[in-house]
Write an enzyme that holds these catalytic residues in place. Structure first.
Site, PDB file in Angstrom:
ATOM      1  N   LYS A  13       0.845  -1.200   0.000  1.00 51.46           N
ATOM      2  CA  LYS A  13       0.000   0.000   0.000  1.00 51.46           C
ATOM      3  C   LYS A  13       0.888   1.261   0.000  1.00 51.46           C
ATOM      4  O   LYS A  13       2.104   1.174   0.192  1.00 51.46           O
ATOM      5  CB  LYS A  13      -0.923  -0.053   1.226  1.00 51.46           C
ATOM      6  N   TYR A  53     -12.130  -2.901  -3.291  1.00 53.90           N
ATOM      7  CA  TYR A  53     -12.649  -2.990  -1.915  1.00 53.90           C
ATOM      8  C   TYR A  53     -14.182  -3.074  -1.863  1.00 53.90           C
ATOM      9  O   TYR A  53     -14.779  -2.724  -0.849  1.00 53.90           O
ATOM     10  CB  TYR A  53     -12.156  -1.789  -1.105  1.00 53.90           C
ATOM     11  N   PHE A  61     -15.466   2.649   7.638  1.00 48.90           N
ATOM     12  CA  PHE A  61     -14.090   2.985   7.258  1.00 48.90           C
ATOM     13  C   PHE A  61     -13.870   3.004   5.738  1.00 48.90           C
ATOM     14  O   PHE A  61     -12.760   3.255   5.270  1.00 48.90           O
ATOM     15  CB  PHE A  61     -13.105   2.008   7.920  1.00 48.90           C
ATOM     16  N   ARG A  89      -1.126 -14.519   3.498  1.00 46.25           N
ATOM     17  CA  ARG A  89      -1.828 -13.918   4.645  1.00 46.25           C
ATOM     18  C   ARG A  89      -1.021 -14.113   5.933  1.00 46.25           C
ATOM     19  O   ARG A  89      -0.990 -13.231   6.793  1.00 46.25           O
ATOM     20  CB  ARG A  89      -3.220 -14.547   4.828  1.00 46.25           C
ATOM     21  N   THR A  95      -5.146  -8.175  10.437  1.00 48.89           N
ATOM     22  CA  THR A  95      -5.573  -6.890   9.876  1.00 48.89           C
ATOM     23  C   THR A  95      -5.191  -5.711  10.764  1.00 48.89           C
ATOM     24  O   THR A  95      -4.682  -4.706  10.282  1.00 48.89           O
ATOM     25  CB  THR A  95      -7.114  -6.898   9.688  1.00 48.89           C
ATOM     26  N   ARG A 106       2.944  -6.855   9.280  1.00 49.65           N
ATOM     27  CA  ARG A 106       2.210  -5.853  10.065  1.00 49.65           C
ATOM     28  C   ARG A 106       2.689  -5.831  11.514  1.00 49.65           C
ATOM     29  O   ARG A 106       2.781  -4.763  12.122  1.00 49.65           O
ATOM     30  CB  ARG A 106       0.707  -6.134   9.980  1.00 49.65           C
ATOM     31  N   ASN A 116      -1.876  -0.201   7.441  1.00 55.56           N
ATOM     32  CA  ASN A 116      -1.329  -1.546   7.710  1.00 55.56           C
ATOM     33  C   ASN A 116      -0.486  -2.126   6.569  1.00 55.56           C
ATOM     34  O   ASN A 116      -0.250  -3.336   6.500  1.00 55.56           O
ATOM     35  CB  ASN A 116      -2.427  -2.502   8.179  1.00 55.56           C
ATOM     36  N   HIS A 119      -1.701  -5.443   1.444  1.00 55.90           N
ATOM     37  CA  HIS A 119      -2.960  -6.142   1.208  1.00 55.90           C
ATOM     38  C   HIS A 119      -2.659  -7.563   0.758  1.00 55.90           C
ATOM     39  O   HIS A 119      -1.735  -7.780  -0.025  1.00 55.90           O
ATOM     40  CB  HIS A 119      -3.773  -5.441   0.109  1.00 55.90           C
ATOM     41  N   GLU A 130      -9.366 -10.356  -7.744  1.00 55.61           N
ATOM     42  CA  GLU A 130      -8.402  -9.257  -7.628  1.00 55.61           C
ATOM     43  C   GLU A 130      -7.336  -9.340  -8.717  1.00 55.61           C
ATOM     44  O   GLU A 130      -6.944  -8.323  -9.298  1.00 55.61           O
ATOM     45  CB  GLU A 130      -7.785  -9.257  -6.220  1.00 55.61           C
TER      46      GLU A 130
HETATM   47  P1  DAT Z   1      -7.378  -7.330   5.417  1.00 48.47           P
HETATM   48  O1  DAT Z   1      -6.659  -6.170   4.749  1.00 48.47           O
HETATM   49  O2  DAT Z   1      -6.547  -7.917   6.515  1.00 48.47           O
HETATM   50  O3  DAT Z   1      -7.883  -8.340   4.436  1.00 48.47           O
HETATM   51  P2  DAT Z   1     -10.134  -6.455   5.633  1.00 48.47           P
HETATM   52  O4  DAT Z   1     -10.335  -7.019   4.262  1.00 48.47           O
HETATM   53  O5  DAT Z   1     -11.073  -6.881   6.707  1.00 48.47           O
HETATM   54  O6  DAT Z   1      -8.652  -6.705   6.142  1.00 48.47           O
HETATM   55  O7  DAT Z   1     -10.214  -4.879   5.548  1.00 48.47           O
HETATM   56  C1  DAT Z   1      -9.598  -4.183   4.466  1.00 48.47           C
HETATM   57  C2  DAT Z   1      -8.845  -3.016   5.027  1.00 48.47           C
HETATM   58  O8  DAT Z   1      -9.765  -2.094   5.607  1.00 48.47           O
HETATM   59  C3  DAT Z   1      -7.860  -3.360   6.146  1.00 48.47           C
HETATM   60  O9  DAT Z   1      -6.595  -3.743   5.653  1.00 48.47           O
HETATM   61  C4  DAT Z   1      -7.807  -2.085   6.913  1.00 48.47           C
HETATM   62  C5  DAT Z   1      -9.197  -1.497   6.766  1.00 48.47           C
HETATM   63  N1  DAT Z   1     -10.051  -1.840   7.911  1.00 48.47           N
HETATM   64  C6  DAT Z   1     -10.628  -3.039   8.174  1.00 48.47           C
HETATM   65  N2  DAT Z   1     -11.342  -3.002   9.301  1.00 48.47           N
HETATM   66  C7  DAT Z   1     -11.236  -1.737   9.760  1.00 48.47           C
HETATM   67  C8  DAT Z   1     -11.738  -1.029  10.888  1.00 48.47           C
HETATM   68  N3  DAT Z   1     -12.512  -1.646  11.791  1.00 48.47           N
HETATM   69  N4  DAT Z   1     -11.396   0.278  11.040  1.00 48.47           N
HETATM   70  C9  DAT Z   1     -10.599   0.912  10.140  1.00 48.47           C
HETATM   71  N5  DAT Z   1     -10.090   0.305   9.051  1.00 48.47           N
HETATM   72  C10 DAT Z   1     -10.393  -0.985   8.863  1.00 48.47           C
HETATM   73 MG    MG Z   2      -9.330  -8.220   3.000  1.00 51.80          MG
END
Ligand code: DAT
Ligand code: MG
Length: 155
Positions: A13, A53, A61, A89, A95, A106, A116, A119, A130
């Site tokens: 990112k 996304y 968020f 992963r 996350t 991370r 973080n 991705h 994706e």
């Molecule tokens: P990951 O990136 O581990 O697959 P995710 O798909 O649940 O996580 O979410 C995508 C991104 O969104 C994640 O990297 C960071 C952000 N995110 C997720 N949950 C969040 C939250 N509760 N508050 C703020 N940002 C969040």
């Molecule tokens: Mg994800």
């Protein structure tokens, strides 16, 4: 499809690029034995970010997430290998960096869920979606022989 053909999508990112962690991310995934099959340095157009996304649309968020991922260039990659999704992963970590184990990207380099660094696709299905969103078929190079493979995967 053989086990060895499982694919995953990974992206460094904008904060990872700014902090000079591109090499570190690639190094850690390569070191686990996954085969690199595509890589690009790109600034995501808004519509690609929204599509990437889409599963988070409507969440509180979401807007910040889209702003963040489009705030600067990112490095997009596809890797292939047995358990590619889970391996990537596990290299990336939880996350929320506060909960990410040390030894994960991370857990070692991040502190905030909204920054973080990396991705990684969370399922084989999402990885497919994706990879086809971020790469043309012609950008996937799967024909090269990964010489370490038999020593890493035993096959
Ligand atoms: P990951 O990136 O581990 O697959 P995710 O798909 O649940 O996580 O979410 C995508 C991104 O969104 C994640 O990297 C960071 C952000 N995110 C997720 N949950 C969040 C939250 N509760 N508050 C703020 N940002 C969040
Ligand atoms: Mg994800």
């Amino acid at each position: 499809m053989s086990d060895m053909e499982e694919r995953t999508f990974v992206a460094v990112k904008p904060d990872g690029v700014q902090r000079g962690l591109v090499g570190e991310v690639i190094r850690r995934i390569e070191a686990r034995g996954l085969k690199l099959i595509a890589l690009k340095f790109v600034q995501l157009p808004l519509e690609v970010a929204l599509s990437h996304y889409c599963e988070h649309e409507g969440k509180p968020f979401f807007d910040d997430l889209v702003k963040y991922i489009t705030s600067g260039p990112i490095v997009t990659m596809a890797f292939q290998g047995k358990h590619a999704v889970l391996i990537a992963r596990s290299v990336i970590g939880a996350t929320n960096p506060v909960q990410a184990a040390m030894g994960t990207i991370r857990g070692d380099f991040a502190a905030e869920i909204g920054r973080n660094l990396v991705h990684g696709a969370d399922s084989v299905e999402n990885a497919k979606r994706e990879i086809s969103l971020h790469f043309k078929d012609s950008e996937l190079i799967t024909t090269w022989h990964h010489t370490g493979e038999q020593w890493i995967f035993g096959s």
